[in-house]
Design a protein around this motif. Structure first.
Motif, PDB file in Angstrom:
ATOM      1  N   SER B  63     129.707  89.455 118.170  1.00  0.00           N
ATOM      2  CA  SER B  63     128.699  90.454 117.796  1.00  0.00           C
ATOM      3  C   SER B  63     129.281  91.730 117.187  1.00  0.00           C
ATOM      4  O   SER B  63     128.520  92.554 116.664  1.00  0.00           O
ATOM      5  CB  SER B  63     127.843  90.835 119.001  1.00  0.00           C
ATOM      6  N   VAL B  64     130.593  91.908 117.284  1.00  0.00           N
ATOM      7  CA  VAL B  64     131.173  93.070 116.599  1.00  0.00           C
ATOM      8  C   VAL B  64     130.866  92.967 115.098  1.00  0.00           C
ATOM      9  O   VAL B  64     130.719  93.974 114.401  1.00  0.00           O
ATOM     10  CB  VAL B  64     132.687  93.189 116.851  1.00  0.00           C
ATOM     11  N   LYS B  66     128.201  92.379 113.787  1.00  0.00           N
ATOM     12  CA  LYS B  66     126.868  92.916 113.466  1.00  0.00           C
ATOM     13  C   LYS B  66     126.941  94.349 112.934  1.00  0.00           C
ATOM     14  O   LYS B  66     126.061  94.782 112.186  1.00  0.00           O
ATOM     15  CB  LYS B  66     125.974  92.848 114.709  1.00  0.00           C
ATOM     16  N   LEU B  67     127.948  95.067 113.360  1.00  0.00           N
ATOM     17  CA  LEU B  67     128.171  96.415 112.843  1.00  0.00           C
ATOM     18  C   LEU B  67     128.398  96.344 111.321  1.00  0.00           C
ATOM     19  O   LEU B  67     127.867  97.170 110.571  1.00  0.00           O
ATOM     20  CB  LEU B  67     129.392  96.971 113.556  1.00  0.00           C
ATOM     21  N   PHE B 110     121.223  95.213 116.597  1.00  0.00           N
ATOM     22  CA  PHE B 110     122.365  94.692 117.343  1.00  0.00           C
ATOM     23  C   PHE B 110     122.006  93.673 118.411  1.00  0.00           C
ATOM     24  O   PHE B 110     122.872  92.980 118.921  1.00  0.00           O
ATOM     25  CB  PHE B 110     123.160  95.862 117.935  1.00  0.00           C
ATOM     26  N   LEU B 232     124.723 102.718 116.995  1.00  0.00           N
ATOM     27  CA  LEU B 232     125.757 102.085 117.826  1.00  0.00           C
ATOM     28  C   LEU B 232     125.724 102.660 119.243  1.00  0.00           C
ATOM     29  O   LEU B 232     125.822 101.930 120.226  1.00  0.00           O
ATOM     30  CB  LEU B 232     127.147 102.320 117.226  1.00  0.00           C
ATOM     31  N   GLY B 236     124.523  99.625 120.865  1.00  0.00           N
ATOM     32  CA  GLY B 236     125.654  98.778 120.482  1.00  0.00           C
ATOM     33  C   GLY B 236     126.209  97.883 121.566  1.00  0.00           C
ATOM     34  O   GLY B 236     126.971  96.954 121.272  1.00  0.00           O
ATOM     35  N   THR B 237     125.866  98.155 122.810  1.00  0.00           N
ATOM     36  CA  THR B 237     126.485  97.358 123.880  1.00  0.00           C
ATOM     37  C   THR B 237     125.414  96.703 124.744  1.00  0.00           C
ATOM     38  O   THR B 237     125.420  96.801 125.958  1.00  0.00           O
ATOM     39  CB  THR B 237     127.425  98.247 124.735  1.00  0.00           C
ATOM     40  N   LYS B 253     130.565  98.903 119.450  1.00  0.00           N
ATOM     41  CA  LYS B 253     129.915  97.587 119.360  1.00  0.00           C
ATOM     42  C   LYS B 253     130.775  96.572 120.074  1.00  0.00           C
ATOM     43  O   LYS B 253     131.981  96.470 119.808  1.00  0.00           O
ATOM     44  CB  LYS B 253     129.732  97.186 117.884  1.00  0.00           C
ATOM     45  N   SER B 254     130.140  95.804 120.948  1.00  0.00           N
ATOM     46  CA  SER B 254     130.866  94.795 121.712  1.00  0.00           C
ATOM     47  C   SER B 254     130.487  93.394 121.252  1.00  0.00           C
ATOM     48  O   SER B 254     129.478  93.205 120.580  1.00  0.00           O
ATOM     49  CB  SER B 254     130.525  94.949 123.197  1.00  0.00           C
ATOM     50  N   ASN B 282     129.753  92.611 128.307  1.00  0.00           N
ATOM     51  CA  ASN B 282     130.775  93.464 127.708  1.00  0.00           C
ATOM     52  C   ASN B 282     132.125  93.232 128.400  1.00  0.00           C
ATOM     53  O   ASN B 282     132.175  92.972 129.599  1.00  0.00           O
ATOM     54  CB  ASN B 282     130.378  94.938 127.852  1.00  0.00           C
TER      55      ASN B 282
END
Lengths: 302, 302, 302, 302
Positions: B63-64, B66-67, B110, B232, B236-237, B253-254, B282
């Motif tokens: 998913s990082v 996605k940033l 996200f 984020l 983001g997490t 972002k995780s 996470n």
């Protein structure tokens, strides 16, 4: 009691209500239905069949088929009850919300999610779920031409993102035995069967006879047939099951094609059809006719 | 401040926490990751790059990515904000519940549903969403071998009923422009990119530089870059965004591969990686290391 | 940078937006506010105080008080975090839904349910929760006349069935230490405090100073102050926290009286007020002014 | 059919199941009930009354009272249906979730929220809701000593935060006519009535007689009585209504005191009591006995 006359009166009471409903238009093939069409049929356990209005016109049975998939799946045993519940959902027929909270076990066999699971079970049992439903309907109705409308089935598949979402979601919880595509194919095929009020009233008589088929053979035990009636009453008309029980007082199953098949245990069946639907997705005219009929005859189970 | 020493200390503080986490096992390809692996990298806007532990080991960015899809989609305009919100969801990353209440508009870019929509947008814009992410990561990290792990992508697709459900559900509300299968293919392909802490720290620097890429070109306006940082921080997490802001105090972002990329606006980026995850999905070690680092350096944005 | 000029510009940018909002009318006492009133104040950690428009007019601080109850409760230790979470709720500020799913633990201290729990904690700690908030505001603002508006407090109590429902619901899970009536009394009393933009900007400075009060004493550790800022950013503006972070980029707390107090860590505070609210319950003018100010000055934390 | 013998058999079938249940302990006064107590009574429209086991022992009728409040409220007209629905809730009996989504209109008269609204209506109509229920029960059962247990009522009030939350929540939507405290007082008072299986079976006969009271007077029209039966079937046993319909096949109302009153339209009533409850809050023994009785006698309505 003159049942023909009561049928006619119920028909006459329902006609004026048609204008308040709307034909389902989520797929083009259904949207073309005539909102003024209306028919009503009665079949008794004694072999009488009566009808008024468009009772011999074919329509898309849609979710009424779910009654038959359930009965056929249960005819071989109760295993399906491990994979689907028996409680009213309290949510719309195509909701995914409850499925998430309850980990992929649909609330009951008559919401879309539950019918997908039952179709999957019937597919495993028979190798041809839609075919099994079709053959059963032909045998009980005595109408050998009764069949799936392939145009409707294709249209459902094409506009079926919501059902695909449901099926994949159920699969993500491990509650499908067959590939999503196969299950959906059979689901669309049995929903897209066309039949008349006459056909469906005859096909549903096994529930009024507590499990006994037209040919005298037993599909379900007396107890199991009664229990399907109970599930029909509490869950058969989407999230308007309470209202249907209140007004009509009979176990019944509706479809967005406008049909409703209702069971009078020990006496017979009624099938009403009118494509104009209320907001819960039930036929305005069919509910009105069944309401009028049971009020006049006292044939409610309560 | 000796940043190398602080990195080492953060690394040392995080190591003992690894045992409390669990490696993601929803797909076999991720389940094989070493729960004791751990790395931490820092890249500054001045061009410094430091790292400790397994900071040059490749891992699945998940998913990082996605940033980067969001940044690339926004680089051409803000149209995507009509199709996805900017609010924390308050629900798990793969939930369908909110999507139903909010008619197919995902809460933020996200959660999985939102990332599917952003991927769809990027696919429309570029014709190759996964390729666009890959090329951007290569250019910013200077690592030309960075690529999608096809085994992981295939494994995601094979076990992807939940994401297929999300995508079909979104499509049922008319919020996809491309076929479900195409969108999911690109979604899995950019999630399955492998990269190291070093690569990701470098690739994220455009956010610390308020929109400016490695080559000095501008990807986003200053304002838009700041706004991505805001999203984020709040989203983001997964549904631990509040906790992450509370403990770490940085936009980040995780991914379930165990990576977390965090931005220190105006200063640089941190990327931590350890496959053992907490219950919110996470990385246990990455959160602990970032917490220790910002506590010691005062680099929280608050 | 000429801060006075930027304040004026932000004020001028906000004025035209007022007409799009609506004054809160759930209690008569608030409904009488002037929708065209608008003020903006800035206080810096260096001791400067500036203002434009109606910045010295008193208004009902409402939920802005929750920032102070939280800070005062945390000043004696972190125990309250066992009874309330730190995550954005994703639901309206007065929703009971999540409370049921999460067994009486409110998502965060700034939704009504969470603020009731924090008030309960402060009541246990001090014996007079509303008094503690009032004394703190007086001391930090230097305004000894600042007080609860008893008419507003009574009006809140009279129309407070929703909050009574929340409090009883929390009590049913065993998450209140004091009687429901006592907790609600203090809750209404601190929400009904009236203060001006000037007063609130000064009273919030301890967060910009990372925990240090006006008199140089420390209310909170540096770390704890930063963490309150983080919770403000993710949860301070109801279910529009993501949007507020996106547009304004500062930790902030809003109230239905139309005030928003925002923190610029290390620099100062901004307090904007205008009774006309948007649909999320935040002041239309205050959001617009803060947006304009941070865009022009670059004072966003991102 | 020898009804006495069938009663005894049903009793014997139920006894072994008692050990699997748990006595309700949310209030001390109920927690003291004997988990091994069990009784079963049958009253017919012909005037027969039979019983086995502890059928003449008094117990706390709790939610069984809701059947009578509804009937008495409907006896004066259907206005209450504007304020409460008729659909199964699909959620636990004391849930607030649906109430929020549906703006203070409870799903049906048998979940707590709905019963609070019906009690409010009956209070408006009679000035003494609990008294009206008590007098009705005395008249129908012929037991002049039947009364509210004040210790239980006080205990309910003392531990009643959840119901207070429901009532305030409903009031916040404007759906209460009387003060919350008054409504709750009457609600607790009618729930805390003690009666025996014999008393309740006799008191419920008006539903088997389609609206006719013991003295031959008519409380409800035939149609309205049938409709209450329908609501009982779909909503009378909390979120296990589907299961109860499936197993027992009769309209019925349960209470956490362990009683269940079931109606056999046109024939009579059954009342079973055993304090040990299943997870849905229904008496384990009572469900088992009613299941056994209807299976053996075929007295299901289906």
């Amino acid at each position: 009691m003159d049942l023909r006359r009561e049928l006619q009166r119920a028909h006459d009471a329902a006609r004026p209500t048609l204008a308040t409903g709307r034909v389902a238009d989520y797929i083009p093939a259904l949207g073309a239905a005539d909102p003024n069409a209306f028919g009503l049929a009665l079949a008794t356990v004694d072999g009488e069949v009566h009808g008024v209005g468009d009772w011999q016109t074919d329509f898309s049975i849609q979710s009424v088929s779910k009654l038959f998939t359930l009965a056929l799946a249960l005819a071989t045993g109760e295993a399906v009850w491990h994979r689907v519940g028996r409680e009213p959902s309290g949510t719309p027929f195509n909701s995914l919300v409850q499925l998430e909270t309850e980990h992929g076990i649909p609330r009951n066999p008559f919401i879309n999610a539950g019918a997908v699971v039952v179709t999957d079970r019937l597919l495993t049992l028979t190798g041809d779920a839609a075919g099994a439903v079709r053959e059963f309907l032909r045998a009980e109705s005595g109408n050998p031409r009764l069949d799936t409308d392939l145009v409707v089935a294709a249209s459902e598949a094409e506009h079926g993102h919501r059902n695909a979402a449901l099926a994949h979601f159920i699969a993500s919880y491990g509650n499908l035995e067959n590939p999503v595509e196969a299950v959906l194919g059979h689901y669309y095929a049995h929903c897209a069967i066309t039949a008349s009020c006459r056909d469906l009233a005859l096909a549903g008589l096994f529930l009024a006879r507590h499990g006994v088929r037209r040919n005298g053979g037993r599909l379900l035990s007396r107890s199991e047939a009664k229990r399907i009636n109970a599930v029909l009453l509490t869950c058969g008309t989407y999230d308007a099951a309470g209202e249907f029980a209140y007004r009509v007082g009979l176990p019944g199953k509706s479809g967005v094609g406008g049909g409703i098949l209702a069971v009078v245990p020990g006496r017979g069946t009624l099938c009403a059809w009118g494509p104009a639907l209320d907001r819960a997705g039930n036929s305005v005219g069919a509910v009105a006719a069944l309401d009028a009929f049971t009020t006049a005859t006292g044939w409610s189970i309560f």
